[in-house]
Design a protein around this motif. Structure first.
Motif, PDB file in Angstrom:
ATOM      1  N   ASP A  85       0.834  -1.206   0.000  1.00  0.00           N
ATOM      2  CA  ASP A  85       0.000   0.000   0.000  1.00  0.00           C
ATOM      3  C   ASP A  85       0.868   1.255   0.000  1.00  0.00           C
ATOM      4  O   ASP A  85       0.594   2.223  -0.725  1.00  0.00           O
ATOM      5  N   ARG A  88       2.687   2.365  -3.382  1.00  0.00           N
ATOM      6  CA  ARG A  88       1.941   3.194  -4.342  1.00  0.00           C
ATOM      7  C   ARG A  88       2.182   4.681  -4.040  1.00  0.00           C
ATOM      8  O   ARG A  88       2.346   5.491  -4.959  1.00  0.00           O
ATOM      9  N   ASP A 108      -4.753   2.578  -2.053  1.00  0.00           N
ATOM     10  CA  ASP A 108      -4.623   1.173  -1.669  1.00  0.00           C
ATOM     11  C   ASP A 108      -4.815   0.950  -0.176  1.00  0.00           C
ATOM     12  O   ASP A 108      -4.862  -0.200   0.270  1.00  0.00           O
TER      13      ASP A 108
END
Length: 448
Positions: A85, A88, A108
């Motif tokens: 996560d 990103r 995310d």
């Protein structure tokens, strides 16, 4: 040793000693000078929080992080969040990826609690990091990384995606190994429960084999170094998450210790990678809850068998580690009534008598910094174990003493503490969080 029912005295001498050592925080840029001086040459600066949902903690950590990056050569922000996560966001702040703005880059972060990173304070930090990086050469740019291990399935997908680009046959082998988890669905707790109850065989060997194969792969070229490292970290996370979800049903301490050891190992691996890439020892800021960063050996939890990230970093790096805790007396906080429920704006009860938070309230300075090296003899009573509050993603005020307090020796736990007497809740990005609290029973234990 003090018991949970002890309420140590707060003498006038103690208040005077703490007040004389405290540095008032007024909101000026100069407020941070004493803290930066205390950090000195430390390479690992660990910034805590007494709750997961307090605006002031995020804002103060961000202000210090910006200074450390812009003026002192720090090139990594590593947070209590999942590795894929955060990657990103890392791509976005380096001008890569397809996200048009900061909110999209945080897309995310969908696992409960989304608001822990999908909030306005994180948006502002991400915006600053992108702007900073745009003006820096590659070796001076800062990254944003996650240290946690909950992302079992996302990490397995990321390993396969990487291998698909560089070696489709290796990608197929990874798929076959990770297929061991498929019949348990998307919730890894189902896997852990099935194995712990004897209804299924563990997938441990498959996760280990995939990590070992990936570790044996040489980088294709210099440009592949980051992608290869990111994939290896995902494979390592998958192996450790497999063990973590099995340990969840073996006892709190075993799973907690696995998780915090993984975070410490992830921080060390990231530091090694960045040091090699930059040609100098990397410097890193770590954001996580006080319970993860304050040395567990100085707490009741450590007495009961827990270790934590802060303890491990101190043991491994000594004075190269500097740890800052954050405390509050009252105000509001973004927290849920129960696990996996929406985060709502909750009132924080005034801290219990005899606790560190109550003592700091009595100091009557509003906001202040306390460096432990500045404590004089008059403040020696601060070293007596007292109650310390920890509010996680769930807040249960009706059972607060049992759900949110533990005994600690604060000067041994942290190198410095920032106290904000009254604090306010985070502003979440998503419409399903941040509403005013409604009356509801609070019975669930805290989650950190």
């Amino acid at each position: 040793m003090a018991s949970l029912f002890d309420e140590p005295d707060i003498s006038q001498d103690l208040l005077t000693g703490v007040r004389s050592a405290a540095v008032p925080l007024t909101g000026a840029d100069a407020d941070l000078e004493a803290l930066i001086e205390g950090i000195g040459e430390a390479r690992f600066v660990l910034l805590g929080e007494a709750t997961h949902g307090t605006h002031e903690f995020y804002a103060l950590r961000a202000a210090l992080t910006r200074r450390l990056i812009a003026e002192h050569g720090f090139t990594a922000v590593a947070v209590e969040a999942d590795w894929p996560d955060a990657l990103r966001v890392n791509a976005f702040i380096h001008g890569e990826g397809n996200d048009p703005d900061e909110e999209s880059a945080l897309g995310d972060f969908q696992r409960f609690p989304r608001w822990m990173w999908r909030n306005q304070d994180t948006v502002e930090l991400v915006r600053w990091l992108r702007h900073h990086n745009a003006a820096q050469p590659p070796k001076r740019q800062a990254g944003f990384y996650g240290l946690d291990l909950y992302s079992l399935h996302a990490s397995m997908r990321a390993v396969v995606d990487y291998l698909e680009q560089v070696d489709p046959e290796a990608a197929q082998r990874a798929r076959l190994r990770y297929a061991c988890f498929e019949r348990f669905g998307d919730d890894p707790q189902h896997y852990g429960h099935a194995v712990a109850s004897g209804r299924a065989s563990p997938c441990e060997d498959k996760a280990v084999a995939q990590l070992l194969e990936l570790q044996r792969r040489p980088p294709l070229h210099a440009r592949d170094a980051d992608a290869r490292f990111f994939a290896e970290q995902n494979a390592r996370l998958a192996r450790n998450a497999e063990a973590y979800y099995r340990a969840m049903y073996a006892g709190r301490h075993e799973s907690w210790n696995l998780r915090d050891t993984h975070m410490a190992d992830a921080a060390d691996a990231l530091a090694r990678h960045l040091s090699q890439k930059q040609g100098r020892p990397a410097k890193m800021v770590v954001w996580a809850h006080n319970s993860h960063l304050g040395d567990a050996r100085a707490t009741q939890l450590g007495d009961q068998g827990e270790l934590n990230l802060g303890q491990l970093m101190r043991q491994r790096h000594g004075r190269a580690t500097y740890t800052v805790g954050f405390t509050t007396y009252t105000g509001t906080v973004l927290a849920a009534h129960a696990w996996d429920e929406p985060g709502v704006r909750r009132k924080i009860r005034p801290a219990l008598p005899g606790s560190y938070e109550h003592l700091f309230h009595e100091v009557d300075l509003g906001r202040f910094l306390l460096r432990m090296k500045d404590l004089g003899e008059a403040a020696s009573g601060l070293r007596e174990r007292r109650l310390e509050r920890a509010i996680g993603v769930v807040y249960a005020p009706r059972t607060e003493r049992w759900s949110h307090y533990f005994l600690a020796d604060l000067p041994a736990q942290f190198d410095a503490v920032v106290h904000c007497d009254e604090t306010w809740a985070l502003q979440p990005l998503d419409a399903d969080a941040g509403h005013e609290e409604e009356d509801a029973p609070d019975t669930y234990p805290f989650g950190l």
